[in-house]
Design a protein around this motif. Structure first.
Motif, PDB file in Angstrom:
ATOM      1  N   PRO A 468       0.811  -1.225   0.000  1.00 58.87           N
ATOM      2  CA  PRO A 468       0.000   0.000   0.000  1.00 58.87           C
ATOM      3  C   PRO A 468       0.843   1.274   0.000  1.00 58.87           C
ATOM      4  CG  PRO A 468      -0.085  -1.072   2.156  1.00 58.87           C
ATOM      5  CD  PRO A 468       0.575  -2.020   1.225  1.00 58.87           C
ATOM      6  N   MET A 469       2.043   1.209   0.604  1.00 57.59           N
ATOM      7  CA  MET A 469       2.892   2.396   0.641  1.00 57.59           C
ATOM      8  C   MET A 469       3.434   2.746  -0.744  1.00 57.59           C
ATOM      9  SD  MET A 469       2.892   3.765   3.597  1.00 57.59           S
ATOM     10  CE  MET A 469       1.174   3.248   3.670  1.00 57.59           C
ATOM     11  N   ILE A 470       3.685   1.720  -1.567  1.00 61.67           N
ATOM     12  CA  ILE A 470       4.129   1.972  -2.942  1.00 61.67           C
ATOM     13  C   ILE A 470       3.036   2.721  -3.703  1.00 61.67           C
ATOM     14  CG2 ILE A 470       4.548   0.835  -5.169  1.00 61.67           C
ATOM     15  CD1 ILE A 470       6.177  -1.255  -3.679  1.00 61.67           C
ATOM     16  N   TYR A 471       1.791   2.278  -3.518  1.00 57.17           N
ATOM     17  CA  TYR A 471       0.674   2.967  -4.170  1.00 57.17           C
ATOM     18  C   TYR A 471       0.599   4.407  -3.680  1.00 57.17           C
ATOM     19  CZ  TYR A 471      -4.028   4.288  -5.541  1.00 57.17           C
ATOM     20  OH  TYR A 471      -5.102   4.960  -6.079  1.00 57.17           O
ATOM     21  N   LEU A 472       0.753   4.590  -2.358  1.00 55.25           N
ATOM     22  CA  LEU A 472       0.701   5.935  -1.790  1.00 55.25           C
ATOM     23  C   LEU A 472       1.840   6.795  -2.320  1.00 55.25           C
ATOM     24  CD1 LEU A 472      -0.632   7.835   0.306  1.00 55.25           C
ATOM     25  CD2 LEU A 472       0.943   6.900   2.007  1.00 55.25           C
ATOM     26  N   ALA A 473       3.064   6.210  -2.407  1.00 51.57           N
ATOM     27  CA  ALA A 473       4.219   6.959  -2.905  1.00 51.57           C
ATOM     28  C   ALA A 473       4.018   7.364  -4.364  1.00 51.57           C
ATOM     29  CB  ALA A 473       5.488   6.116  -2.759  1.00 51.57           C
ATOM     30  N   SER A 474       3.450   6.445  -5.157  1.00 48.64           N
ATOM     31  CA  SER A 474       3.193   6.756  -6.568  1.00 48.64           C
ATOM     32  C   SER A 474       2.159   7.868  -6.699  1.00 48.64           C
ATOM     33  CB  SER A 474       2.708   5.499  -7.303  1.00 48.64           C
ATOM     34  OG  SER A 474       3.687   4.485  -7.267  1.00 48.64           O
ATOM     35  N   ARG A 475       1.123   7.806  -5.879  1.00 54.91           N
ATOM     36  CA  ARG A 475       0.102   8.857  -5.906  1.00 54.91           C
ATOM     37  C   ARG A 475       0.699  10.207  -5.517  1.00 54.91           C
ATOM     38  NH1 ARG A 475      -4.711   8.639  -8.274  1.00 54.91           N
ATOM     39  NH2 ARG A 475      -5.623   9.963  -6.660  1.00 54.91           N
ATOM     40  N   MET A 476       1.613  10.197  -4.545  1.00 52.06           N
ATOM     41  CA  MET A 476       2.191  11.455  -4.063  1.00 52.06           C
ATOM     42  C   MET A 476       3.066  12.116  -5.120  1.00 52.06           C
ATOM     43  SD  MET A 476       3.094  11.064  -0.028  1.00 52.06           S
ATOM     44  CE  MET A 476       3.922   9.487  -0.056  1.00 52.06           C
ATOM     45  N   LEU A 477       3.794  11.315  -5.919  1.00 50.13           N
ATOM     46  CA  LEU A 477       4.756  11.878  -6.861  1.00 50.13           C
ATOM     47  C   LEU A 477       4.213  12.058  -8.270  1.00 50.13           C
ATOM     48  CD1 LEU A 477       8.059   9.977  -5.891  1.00 50.13           C
ATOM     49  CD2 LEU A 477       7.374  12.298  -5.249  1.00 50.13           C
ATOM     50  N   ASN A 478       3.270  11.236  -8.685  1.00 49.58           N
ATOM     51  CA  ASN A 478       2.827  11.222 -10.076  1.00 49.58           C
ATOM     52  C   ASN A 478       2.027  12.477 -10.436  1.00 49.58           C
ATOM     53  OD1 ASN A 478       1.521  10.380 -12.632  1.00 49.58           O
ATOM     54  ND2 ASN A 478       2.368   8.377 -12.099  1.00 49.58           N
ATOM     55  N   PRO A 479       2.325  13.080 -11.610  1.00 44.41           N
ATOM     56  CA  PRO A 479       1.551  14.250 -12.053  1.00 44.41           C
ATOM     57  C   PRO A 479       0.064  13.945 -12.228  1.00 44.41           C
ATOM     58  CG  PRO A 479       3.567  14.037 -13.337  1.00 44.41           C
ATOM     59  CD  PRO A 479       3.449  12.787 -12.517  1.00 44.41           C
ATOM     60  N   THR A 480      -0.277  12.654 -12.522  1.00 47.89           N
ATOM     61  CA  THR A 480      -1.692  12.287 -12.637  1.00 47.89           C
ATOM     62  C   THR A 480      -2.299  11.951 -11.279  1.00 47.89           C
ATOM     63  OG1 THR A 480      -1.212   9.922 -12.994  1.00 47.89           O
ATOM     64  CG2 THR A 480      -1.260  11.345 -14.946  1.00 47.89           C
ATOM     65  N   GLY A 481      -1.477  12.010 -10.208  1.00 45.80           N
ATOM     66  CA  GLY A 481      -1.949  11.769  -8.856  1.00 45.80           C
ATOM     67  C   GLY A 481      -1.997  13.064  -8.073  1.00 45.80           C
ATOM     68  N   TRP A 482      -1.335  13.091  -6.912  1.00 45.43           N
ATOM     69  CA  TRP A 482      -1.375  14.277  -6.052  1.00 45.43           C
ATOM     70  C   TRP A 482      -0.273  15.278  -6.383  1.00 45.43           C
ATOM     71  CZ3 TRP A 482      -1.635  10.549  -1.304  1.00 45.43           C
ATOM     72  CH2 TRP A 482      -2.891   9.944  -1.278  1.00 45.43           C
ATOM     73  N   ASN A 483       0.762  14.825  -7.103  1.00 51.50           N
ATOM     74  CA  ASN A 483       1.835  15.707  -7.570  1.00 51.50           C
ATOM     75  C   ASN A 483       2.449  16.528  -6.425  1.00 51.50           C
ATOM     76  OD1 ASN A 483       3.513  16.733  -9.576  1.00 51.50           O
ATOM     77  ND2 ASN A 483       2.133  18.423 -10.076  1.00 51.50           N
ATOM     78  N   LEU A 484       2.795  15.845  -5.319  1.00 53.58           N
ATOM     79  CA  LEU A 484       3.312  16.538  -4.140  1.00 53.58           C
ATOM     80  C   LEU A 484       4.803  16.859  -4.227  1.00 53.58           C
ATOM     81  CD1 LEU A 484       1.576  14.605  -1.208  1.00 53.58           C
ATOM     82  CD2 LEU A 484       0.949  16.819  -2.176  1.00 53.58           C
ATOM     83  N   ALA A 485       5.549  16.062  -5.039  1.00 55.88           N
ATOM     84  CA  ALA A 485       7.014  16.211  -5.116  1.00 55.88           C
ATOM     85  C   ALA A 485       7.609  16.161  -3.697  1.00 55.88           C
ATOM     86  CB  ALA A 485       7.375  17.494  -5.856  1.00 55.88           C
ATOM     87  N   GLY A 486       8.401  17.175  -3.317  1.00 61.27           N
ATOM     88  CA  GLY A 486       9.084  17.153  -2.027  1.00 61.27           C
ATOM     89  C   GLY A 486       8.176  17.285  -0.816  1.00 61.27           C
ATOM     90  N   LYS A 487       6.924  17.690  -1.028  1.00 58.93           N
ATOM     91  CA  LYS A 487       5.991  17.797   0.101  1.00 58.93           C
ATOM     92  C   LYS A 487       5.676  16.443   0.721  1.00 58.93           C
ATOM     93  CE  LYS A 487       3.825  21.972  -1.779  1.00 58.93           C
ATOM     94  NZ  LYS A 487       2.612  22.534  -2.413  1.00 58.93           N
ATOM     95  N   CYS A 488       6.024  15.361  -0.003  1.00 57.61           N
ATOM     96  CA  CYS A 488       5.848  14.021   0.578  1.00 57.61           C
ATOM     97  C   CYS A 488       6.711  13.859   1.836  1.00 57.61           C
ATOM     98  CB  CYS A 488       6.208  12.938  -0.440  1.00 57.61           C
ATOM     99  SG  CYS A 488       7.963  12.877  -0.890  1.00 57.61           S
ATOM    100  N   GLY A 489       7.705  14.749   2.023  1.00 53.53           N
ATOM    101  CA  GLY A 489       8.542  14.702   3.224  1.00 53.53           C
ATOM    102  C   GLY A 489       7.744  14.853   4.506  1.00 53.53           C
ATOM    103  N   TYR A 490       6.643  15.632   4.446  1.00 57.13           N
ATOM    104  CA  TYR A 490       5.795  15.776   5.634  1.00 57.13           C
ATOM    105  C   TYR A 490       5.184  14.428   6.030  1.00 57.13           C
ATOM    106  CZ  TYR A 490       5.897  20.868   4.928  1.00 57.13           C
ATOM    107  OH  TYR A 490       6.287  22.169   4.790  1.00 57.13           O
ATOM    108  N   ILE A 491       4.704  13.706   5.022  1.00 65.04           N
ATOM    109  CA  ILE A 491       4.051  12.416   5.293  1.00 65.04           C
ATOM    110  C   ILE A 491       5.059  11.398   5.800  1.00 65.04           C
ATOM    111  CG2 ILE A 491       2.777  10.482   4.259  1.00 65.04           C
ATOM    112  CD1 ILE A 491       1.571  12.569   2.304  1.00 65.04           C
ATOM    113  N   TRP A 492       6.198  11.261   5.087  1.00 65.61           N
ATOM    114  CA  TRP A 492       7.215  10.281   5.512  1.00 65.61           C
ATOM    115  C   TRP A 492       7.863  10.696   6.829  1.00 65.61           C
ATOM    116  CZ3 TRP A 492       5.544   6.471   3.279  1.00 65.61           C
ATOM    117  CH2 TRP A 492       5.343   6.360   1.913  1.00 65.61           C
ATOM    118  N   GLY A 493       7.963  11.990   7.088  1.00 69.59           N
ATOM    119  CA  GLY A 493       8.484  12.442   8.381  1.00 69.59           C
ATOM    120  C   GLY A 493       7.569  12.037   9.520  1.00 69.59           C
TER     121      GLY A 493
END
Length: 542
Positions: A468-493
């Protein structure tokens, strides 16, 4: 000199047990073995000698043990290669154009559902493989189970190589995952059983090094192929998978079986031969006999608490606590920045780097991780397992929140480079601290009797968390998903904070403890923070 004769004891002094179709012969009765003063003296001598060894002395005295531990750990390179290859495929221009969809402003990209499927398929197969590993290993041993995995690996690569659609490629990855499960379940267990106490941390840490070597090969291959515009942009790297199984099969065919496994199955003479093969040629017969006695003593202490191992034993009594620690340590590898490393090239692209520079930066990142792995060897000899894990997690928590802050302020070239650099440093810390030390903790936490089962179930927990984390990571980075880029640091932190708190209260210090001492500490239900200060006398069995 050893106080016992070199010949094995008479057959009459032993009992036969049969369970789950596995026959174990020549296993001494508990009371008889503990009353054997000569054997107990030899066992105590061997344990004292292991406690007195320095890291360098142990490496000099056991070069072949280190070699075989590394070879078994090196099988993990195949999982690493495939995992990071998929992470690079989604950034390959030719692959994206062939299988992707066009997104205005971003160009061709692999849809999130297929991107996550590519990452998850192998993990689903490996989830099955790790559950198969324990029963197969208990029956066949580490050596033959690993050889079986290598044969399967050689065969399943064909599916991925000849795949002509994303669906077939996903199926191929799922089949390849099954032997991955055999490798990852057995490698840390075997490595921890063939080397002396002081080398356990360094040798099991080579698992993380194998991951880094796989990353480097993938990074170099995809950098070389990324400018191709035909199908060989991705088929070429896929074909490189065949360079690993055959040489490893040849080497492992000649490897000694774990003497601990042989003792558990009553094969004393073979265990003694394995012990001699794992040490220097000029090692004394007495030293080998003492080591054998130490293993017999520990195996019988554990046998006193349970017979033939089964999966149910993992959740009984004090073994439940050991299983929870193993599962949490494995699962936590997904929550402290590791998934940024797994999709490094794609992360760098989303952080604003060009495709070509992202591939180059990924190669640099992979090489730095290898350096971090090598630095972890002496680090594991100087600092405790708990200290390294907590320290590394605390550092990455800080870096991950900094990454999120960098992505939240107005973006320019400087912030793009800052995010990329923080991604590299986060990967470096993980590769030098939490990554390698996790494998040491996992191998040492489980009892000898249940190790093959425990490492398999622990890795299953890793995959259960990772999928499930791979799916979440893909959603966070993918332009067709959430497109968070470096903001994913908040979640992983945030998830890393959970790992830190749970480890602070639940992770015991395992460094410099023999398997006998660990059995006693867990059986006495000593709290995690008192493991280090609790004294266990060499004469104690309970």
């Amino acid at each position: 000199m050893s106080s016992r004769a070199a010949e094995p004891k008479a057959e009459a002094a032993y009992v036969d047990t049969v369970d789950h179709g596995v026959q174990e012969k020549n296993i001494p009765q508990q009371s008889e073995l503990m009353d054997d003063k000569a054997l107990m003296t030899d066992a105590q001598n061997a344990e004292n000698r292991e406690h007195e060894m320095t890291l360098w002395e142990a490496a000099k005295d056991h070069p072949m043990a280190c070699f075989w531990a590394f070879i078994f750990c090196f099988t993990i390179i195949m999982e690493s290669f495939d995992m990071f290859l998929n992470g690079n495929f989604v950034a390959l221009p030719a692959f994206k154009k062939r299988y992707g969809v066009y997104v205005e402003g971003s160009g061709y990209t692999i849809p999130t559902k297929w991107q996550s499927s590519l990452f998850q398929a192998g993990q689903c197969g490996a989830f099955i493989g790790v559950f198969m590993a324990g029963p197969i290993t208990n029956r066949l041993g580490y050596r033959w189970t690993t050889l079986l995995g290598l044969v399967l690996m050689n065969a399943t690569i064909f599916i991925s190589f000849f795949a002509d659609s994303l669906a077939v490629l996903v199926i191929g990855q799922a089949f390849e995952g099954v032997p991955w499960g055999l490798f990852i379940a057995n490698s840390p267990a075997y490595a921890s059983e063939v080397v002396p106490l002081v080398l356990r941390g360094a040798c099991t840490a080579t698992l993380q090094m194998a991951w880094s070597i796989g990353m480097i090969i993938v990074a170099a291959a995809t950098l070389g192929f990324n400018k191709r515009t035909d199908q060989w942009a991705w088929r070429g790297p896929l074909a490189l998978q065949w360079i690993f199984p055959l040489p490893l099969m040849v080497l492992i065919f000649f490897a000694p079986e774990s003497p601990w496994w042989l003792i558990r199955h009553g094969r004393k003479e073979q265990a003694l031969r394995s012990i001699k093969r794992l040490a220097r040629r000029n090692g004394t017969q007495a030293s080998a006999e003492d080591t054998l006695a130490m293993m017999e003593r520990t195996v019988q202490i554990e046998a006193h608490h349970g017979g033939e191992p089964s999966l149910l034993d993992l959740v009984k009594g004090t073994d439940l606590r050991r299983t929870i620690i193993t599962c949490l340590m494995y699962a936590s590898q997904n929550f402290a920045g590791n998934l940024i490393a797994n999709q490094a090239t794609f992360f760098f692209e989303q952080a604003g780097m060009s495709t070509d520079f992202s591939f180059k930066l990924n190669l640099i990142n992979s090489c730095l991780q290898l350096v971090a792995n090598i630095l972890s060897w002496p680090l594991s000899g100087w600092l405790g397992r708990r200290t390294i894990y907590l320290g590394g997690t605390a550092i990455n928590i800080t870096l991950l929140f900094l990454l999120g802050i960098c992505a939240s302020i107005p973006q320019n070239t400087a912030t793009n480079y800052a995010q990329a650099c923080l991604g590299v440093v986060i990967s470096f810390v993980f590769a030098g601290a939490m990554g390698p030390i996790s494998y040491s903790i996992i191998a040492e936490t489980s009892s000898v009797r249940l190790r093959a089962l425990s490492t398999g179930v622990g890795r299953a927990a890793y995959y259960a968390a990772e999928i499930p984390m791979i799916y979440l990571a893909s959603r966070m980075l993918n332009p067709t998903g959430w497109n968070l880029a470096g903001k994913c640091g908040y979640i992983w932190g945030g998830t890393a904070c959970v790992c830190f708190v749970s480890a602070y209260f639940g992770l015991p210090e395992l460094k410099d403890r023999s398997y006998r001492e660990l059995d006693i500490l867990f059986n006495r239900k000593v709290s995690a923070r008192k493991f280090k200060s609790t004294v266990i006398d060499v004469t104690e069995n309970e």
